[in-house]
Enzyme design. Structure first.
Site, PDB file in Angstrom:
ATOM      1  CG  ASP A 219      -1.665   1.009   1.383  1.00 63.57           C
ATOM      2  OD1 ASP A 219      -2.648   1.347   0.623  1.00 63.57           O
ATOM      3  OD2 ASP A 219      -1.702   1.867   2.477  1.00 63.57           O
ATOM      4  CD  GLU A 255      -2.121   2.792  -3.632  1.00 59.51           C
ATOM      5  OE1 GLU A 255      -3.221   3.430  -3.958  1.00 59.51           O
ATOM      6  OE2 GLU A 255      -1.496   3.071  -2.841  1.00 59.51           O
TER       7      GLU A 255
HETATM    8  C1  QV4 Z   1      -8.775  13.590   7.254  1.00 61.40           C
HETATM    9  C2  QV4 Z   1      -8.478  14.652   6.181  1.00 61.40           C
HETATM   10  C3  QV4 Z   1      -6.990  14.841   6.384  1.00 61.40           C
HETATM   11  C4  QV4 Z   1      -6.929  15.406   7.733  1.00 61.40           C
HETATM   12  C5  QV4 Z   1      -7.306  14.405   8.881  1.00 61.40           C
HETATM   13  C6  QV4 Z   1      -7.321  14.907  10.280  1.00 61.40           C
HETATM   14  O1  QV4 Z   1      -8.551  14.009   4.999  1.00 61.40           O
HETATM   15  O2  QV4 Z   1      -6.684  15.989   5.537  1.00 61.40           O
HETATM   16  O3  QV4 Z   1      -5.552  15.775   8.246  1.00 61.40           O
HETATM   17  O4  QV4 Z   1      -8.782  14.069   8.602  1.00 61.40           O
HETATM   18  O5  QV4 Z   1      -7.429  13.755  11.191  1.00 61.40           O
HETATM   19  C7  QV4 Z   1      -9.100   8.378   6.196  1.00 61.40           C
HETATM   20  C8  QV4 Z   1     -10.140   9.647   5.684  1.00 61.40           C
HETATM   21  C9  QV4 Z   1      -9.579  10.692   5.819  1.00 61.40           C
HETATM   22  C10 QV4 Z   1      -8.894  11.120   6.950  1.00 61.40           C
HETATM   23  C11 QV4 Z   1      -8.006   9.893   7.405  1.00 61.40           C
HETATM   24  C12 QV4 Z   1      -7.079  10.044   8.702  1.00 61.40           C
HETATM   25  O6  QV4 Z   1     -11.085   9.314   4.664  1.00 61.40           O
HETATM   26  O7  QV4 Z   1     -10.352  11.851   5.367  1.00 61.40           O
HETATM   27  O8  QV4 Z   1      -8.145  12.465   7.076  1.00 61.40           O
HETATM   28  O9  QV4 Z   1      -8.608   8.735   7.410  1.00 61.40           O
HETATM   29  O10 QV4 Z   1      -7.962  10.266   9.706  1.00 61.40           O
HETATM   30  C13 QV4 Z   1      -7.913   4.776   2.564  1.00 61.40           C
HETATM   31  C14 QV4 Z   1      -9.043   5.887   2.266  1.00 61.40           C
HETATM   32  C15 QV4 Z   1      -8.533   7.023   2.882  1.00 61.40           C
HETATM   33  C16 QV4 Z   1      -8.655   6.914   4.302  1.00 61.40           C
HETATM   34  C17 QV4 Z   1      -7.244   5.925   4.681  1.00 61.40           C
HETATM   35  C18 QV4 Z   1      -7.077   5.794   5.996  1.00 61.40           C
HETATM   36  O11 QV4 Z   1      -9.000   5.905   0.736  1.00 61.40           O
HETATM   37  O12 QV4 Z   1      -9.775   8.036   2.513  1.00 61.40           O
HETATM   38  O13 QV4 Z   1      -8.379   8.317   5.082  1.00 61.40           O
HETATM   39  O14 QV4 Z   1      -7.659   4.837   4.156  1.00 61.40           O
HETATM   40  O15 QV4 Z   1      -7.986   5.118   6.726  1.00 61.40           O
HETATM   41  C19 QV4 Z   1      -3.301   8.851  -2.481  1.00 61.40           C
HETATM   42  C20 QV4 Z   1      -2.121   7.856  -2.108  1.00 61.40           C
HETATM   43  C21 QV4 Z   1      -2.510   6.282  -2.329  1.00 61.40           C
HETATM   44  C22 QV4 Z   1      -3.879   5.993  -1.648  1.00 61.40           C
HETATM   45  C23 QV4 Z   1      -5.092   7.005  -2.177  1.00 61.40           C
HETATM   46  C24 QV4 Z   1      -6.219   6.696  -1.555  1.00 61.40           C
HETATM   47  O16 QV4 Z   1      -0.934   8.043  -2.947  1.00 61.40           O
HETATM   48  O17 QV4 Z   1      -1.636   5.438  -1.543  1.00 61.40           O
HETATM   49  O18 QV4 Z   1      -4.477   8.291  -1.942  1.00 61.40           O
HETATM   50  N1  QV4 Z   1      -4.468   4.576  -1.610  1.00 61.40           N
HETATM   51  C25 QV4 Z   1      -3.883   3.628  -0.626  1.00 61.40           C
HETATM   52  C26 QV4 Z   1      -5.016   2.594  -0.251  1.00 61.40           C
HETATM   53  C27 QV4 Z   1      -6.433   3.467   0.300  1.00 61.40           C
HETATM   54  C28 QV4 Z   1      -5.827   3.749   1.676  1.00 61.40           C
HETATM   55  C29 QV4 Z   1      -4.547   4.600   1.486  1.00 61.40           C
HETATM   56  C30 QV4 Z   1      -3.437   4.343   0.502  1.00 61.40           C
HETATM   57  C31 QV4 Z   1      -3.880   4.841   2.834  1.00 61.40           C
HETATM   58  O19 QV4 Z   1      -5.580   2.150  -1.355  1.00 61.40           O
HETATM   59  O20 QV4 Z   1      -7.389   2.632   0.521  1.00 61.40           O
HETATM   60  O21 QV4 Z   1      -6.674   4.976   2.040  1.00 61.40           O
HETATM   61  O22 QV4 Z   1      -3.380   3.624   3.477  1.00 61.40           O
HETATM   62  O23 QV4 Z   1      -3.511   8.782  -4.063  1.00 61.40           O
END
Ligand code: QV4
Ligand code: CA
Length: 519
Positions: A219, A255
Site C-alpha cells: 500500500d 501501489e
Molecule cells: C482527514 C483529512 C485530512 C486530515 C485528517 C485529520 O482528509 O486532511 O488531516 O482527517 O484527522 C481516512 C479519511 C480521511 C482522514 C484519514 C485520517 O478518509 O478523511 O483524513 O482517514 O484520519 C484509505 C482511504 C482514505 C482513508 C485512509 C485511512 O482512501 O480516505 O483516510 O484509508 O483510513 C493517494 C495515495 C494512495 C492512496 C490513495 C487513496 O497516493 O496511496 O490516495 N491509496 C492507498 C489505499 C487506500 C488507503 C491508503 C492508501 C492509505 O488504496 O485505500 O486510503 O493507507 O493517492
C-alpha cells in the site's frame, strides 16, 4: 566494449536486479493467470470460496484486505478504510482471527489458490485517532503520543522531524520529499529509514510468508522511498516450500498511482516488483464510455503502445477498491459493477488481452449517493451486523452472492473470461479486426478469439479467427456444459473463418470462444 567488459556489465546488472526481478512473478500455480481482490471478505468465507469456486474455476490467487490490527472507528460507523490505519502487527482484524487467517491460507494453498496480503507499512493510524483500546485486537495505543506498544513503536519511529510542511501533512505532490516524509491525510508516517522500523515491518511480512502467503500488494508505495522498500524486501524470506518451489521470492506489487504529471513516477519502483498501472482502467473506461472521442478500434496497440509501463512491470485492473467509490485516482471514467453491461465488456477485454498480470475486483454494494460528483457514502463498510461485525457471504442457488456481496468474479461472463485467459496463456495477440469504430476482434494464437460490438448498430461479419475448424460455444452468452452449449454457437470453417452476428441490443454485446469451449 570488449566481450569481457560486456559480460562484467551483465554480471553487475544481474547482481543489482537479479533478486528484484524475481519479485515480479506472481508464483501462480497450474497455468492459472488471474487474481481476484475479495475486498473485506472474512477469512472463513475466503477459505470456502477457494475450495468451492476459485480453485475449480482456475483463479490463481486472492488479494486479501489488510490482516493486521487496525483502528476501530465509530464516526462514521466502521468505515472500510479503518483497515488502512494500522495499530500493530497482531493478526486479528475485521476479517477474523490469526487462527482463521492461517486456516484460510492453508486451505487456499491446498487447492492451488495463492494468497496476496495487502500490506500497510507506510504509516499507522491518523494523528487524530485518539487514545485507548479501540483497535481490532484490543491493543492500547495513543495516536497523539505516537505510541503503539503492541509493536512496539514510539514517537521516534515516525517521520515527525523529517517532514518540513507546516501541517505535517503532504501539501504538495510536486515535492517528492513531502510525499515520502510527511503524513498522507494525517496518517502517522513511519521512519522506514530506521533499521528498527525496517526490522519490525519485515518481521510482520515474514510471519505471513511463513504462514504460506505468495506475496504482497504494498500500500501507498509512492509515499515510501524506493531505497527503504528495497531494504525491507531484501529481508523477506523465500516462500514456504510446503507449497512453493525452493527459492521462490514473494510476489511484490506496489501501489503507485501514476497518471503522469507528478515528479514521482512508477519507474522508480520497477526494479523492486510490479506496479499498479492506473492508466489502464482510466483509459479503458474512457474507451468503453466513448468519451473524449475515444473508439475501441484505437486499442489495436493497447498496452505499451498507449504509454503504459512495460508489460513485465504491470499489474492491471478495471477498477479497485478506491476508485470504484471516488477515492484514489482514475476519475469518473472508471467503470464498476454499477455499470454492469459496460463492466463485463471492459473486464472481458482486459482478461482476453495479454498485457500485464490481471486482477479482478470483487465488491460489496453500498448506498451510493452522489451529490455534485461526490459519493456521500463512499466510507460505508462491508455488509455488517448491528455490532459492526462483517456478515458472511451467502451463496444463492443460482451461484450469485447474497446480503450485499456483489461477487463480480462469479458473474458467468467474468468467470468464463478468467478461464479464457488461462486457456490462451502464452499465445500472441493476433488476427486483429476492427470496423474503424467500436467493433473490434482479436485472437490469441489458435487458442481463443473474442469480438466486441460497442457501436450503436449491429455487427455482422465473417472473420479469420485463427482457430481450428469446429463448433465452439460462446462463453459470454452461455457456456459449454457436458457436450452441449447454453449460449450462442460459433462455426469455425476449415479456413479458420467464422461468421459473427452481435446485435447492439444483446444483453452482452460480445462473444468469446476458446480451445476448451469447443463442442
Ligand atoms: C482527514 C483529512 C485530512 C486530515 C485528517 C485529520 O482528509 O486532511 O488531516 O482527517 O484527522 C481516512 C479519511 C480521511 C482522514 C484519514 C485520517 O478518509 O478523511 O483524513 O482517514 O484520519 C484509505 C482511504 C482514505 C482513508 C485512509 C485511512 O482512501 O480516505 O483516510 O484509508 O483510513 C493517494 C495515495 C494512495 C492512496 C490513495 C487513496 O497516493 O496511496 O490516495 N491509496 C492507498 C489505499 C487506500 C488507503 C491508503 C492508501 C492509505 O488504496 O485505500 O486510503 O493507507 O493517492
Ligand atoms: Ca512515508
Amino acid at each position: 566494449m570488449h566481450e569481457g567488459e560486456k559480460s562484467m556489465k551483465l554480471i553487475i546488472l544481474v547482481a543489482l536486479f537479479g533478486l528484484g526481478f524475481t519479485q515480479h512473478d506472481p508464483n501462480i500455480k497450474d497455468g492459472r493467470t488471474a487474481i481476484v481482490h475479495l475486498f473485506e471478505w472474512r477469512w472463513a468465507d475466503i477459505a470456502a470460496e477457494c475450495e468451492r469456486f476459485l480453485g475449480p474455476n482456475g483463479f490463481g490467487g486472492v488479494q486479501i484486505s489488510p490482516p493486521n490490527e487496525h483502528i476501530v472507528i465509530n464516526n462514521p460507523w466502521r468505515p472500510w478504510w479503518q483497515r488502512y490505519q494500522p495499530i500493530g502487527y497482531n493478526l486479528c482484524s475485521r476479517s477474523g482471527s490469526e487462527d482463521e487467517l492461517r486456516e484460510m491460507i492453508t486451505r487456499c494453498n491446498n487447492v492451488g489458490v495463492n494468497i496476496y496480503v495487502d500490506a500497510v507499512i507506510n504509516h499507522m493510524c491518523g494523528a487524530g485517532g485518539g487514545e485507548g483500546t479501540h483497535s481490532s485486537c484490543g491493543s492500547w495505543f495513543s495516536a497523539s503520543k505516537q505510541d503503539f506498544p503492541s509493536v512496539p513503536y514510539s514517537n521516534w519511529d515516525f517521520n515527525g522531524n523529517k517532514c518540513k510542511t507546516a501541517s505535517g501533512d503532504i501539501e504538495n505532490y510536486g515535492d517528492p520529499y513531502q510525499v515520502r516524509d510527511c503524513r498522507l491525510v494525517s496518517l502517522l508516517d513511519l521512519a522506514l529509514e530506521k533499521d528498527y522500523v525496517r526490522g519490525k515491518v519485515a518481521d510482520f511480512m515474514n510471519k505471513l510468508i511463513d504462514m504460506g502467503v505468495a506475496g504482497f500488494r504494498v500500500d501507498a508505495c509512492k509515499h515510501m522511498w524506493p531505497g527503504d522498500l528495497d531494504n525491507v524486501y531484501r529481508r523477506l524470506h523465500n516462500l514456504n516450500t510446503k507449497w512453493f518451489p525452493n527459492g521462490s521470492r514473494p510476489f511484490i506489487f506496489q501501489e503507485v498511482i501514476d497518471l503522469g504529471g507528478e515528479p514521482i513516477s512508477s519507474k522508480e519502483y520497477f526494479s523492486l516488483g510490479r506496479v499498479t498501472e492506473f492508466k489502464y482502467g482510466a483509459k479503458l473506461g474512457t474507451v468503453f464510455r466513448k468519451w473524449n472521442g475515444e473508439k475501441l478500434h484505437y486499442t489495436r496497440n493497447w498496452g505499451e503502445g498507449w504509454g503504459f509501463m512495460p508489460d513485465g512491470n504491470a499489474l492491471v485492473f478495471v477498477d479497485n477498491h478506491d476508485n470504484q467509490r471516488g477515492h484514489g485516482a482514475g476519475g469518473a471514467s472508471i467503470i464498476t459493477f454499477w455499470d454492469s453491461r459496460l463492466y463485463k465488456m471492459a473486464v472481458g477485454y482486459m482478461l482476453a488481452h495479454p498485457y500485464g498480470v490481471a486482477r479482478v475486483m470483487s465488491s460489496f454494494r453500498w448506498d451510493r449517493h452522489i451529490v455534485n460528483g461526490k459519493d456521500q457514502n463512499d466510507w460505508m463498510g462491508p455488509p455488517s451486523n448491528s455490532d459492526g461485525s462483517t456478515k458472511p457471504v451467502p451463496i444463492n442457488p443460482d451461484q450469485t452472492c447474497g446480503d450485499g456481496w456483489v461477487c463480480e468474479h462469479r458473474w458467468r461472463q467474468i468467470k468464463n473470461m478468467v478461464i479464457f485467459r488461462n486457456v490462451v496463456n502464452g499465445q500472441p495477440h493476433s488476427n486483429w479486426w476492427d470496423n474503424q469504430s467500436n467493433q473490434v476482434a482479436f485472437g490469441r494464437g489458435d487458442r481463443g478469439f473474442i469480438i466486441f460490438n460497442n457501436d450503436d448498430w449491429d455487427l455482422d461479419v465473417t472473420l479469420n479467427t485463427g482457430m481450428p475448424a469446429g463448433t465452439y460455444c460462446d462463453v459470454i452468452s452461455g457456456q459449454k456444459e457436458g457436450n452441449s452449449c447454453t449460449g450462442k454457437q460459433i462455426q469455425v470453417g476449415n479456413d479458420g473463418r467464422a461468421h459473427f452476428r452481435i446485435s447492439n441490443s444483446d444483453e452482452d454485446p460480445f462473444v468469446a470462444i476458446h480451445a476448451q469451449s469447443k463442442l
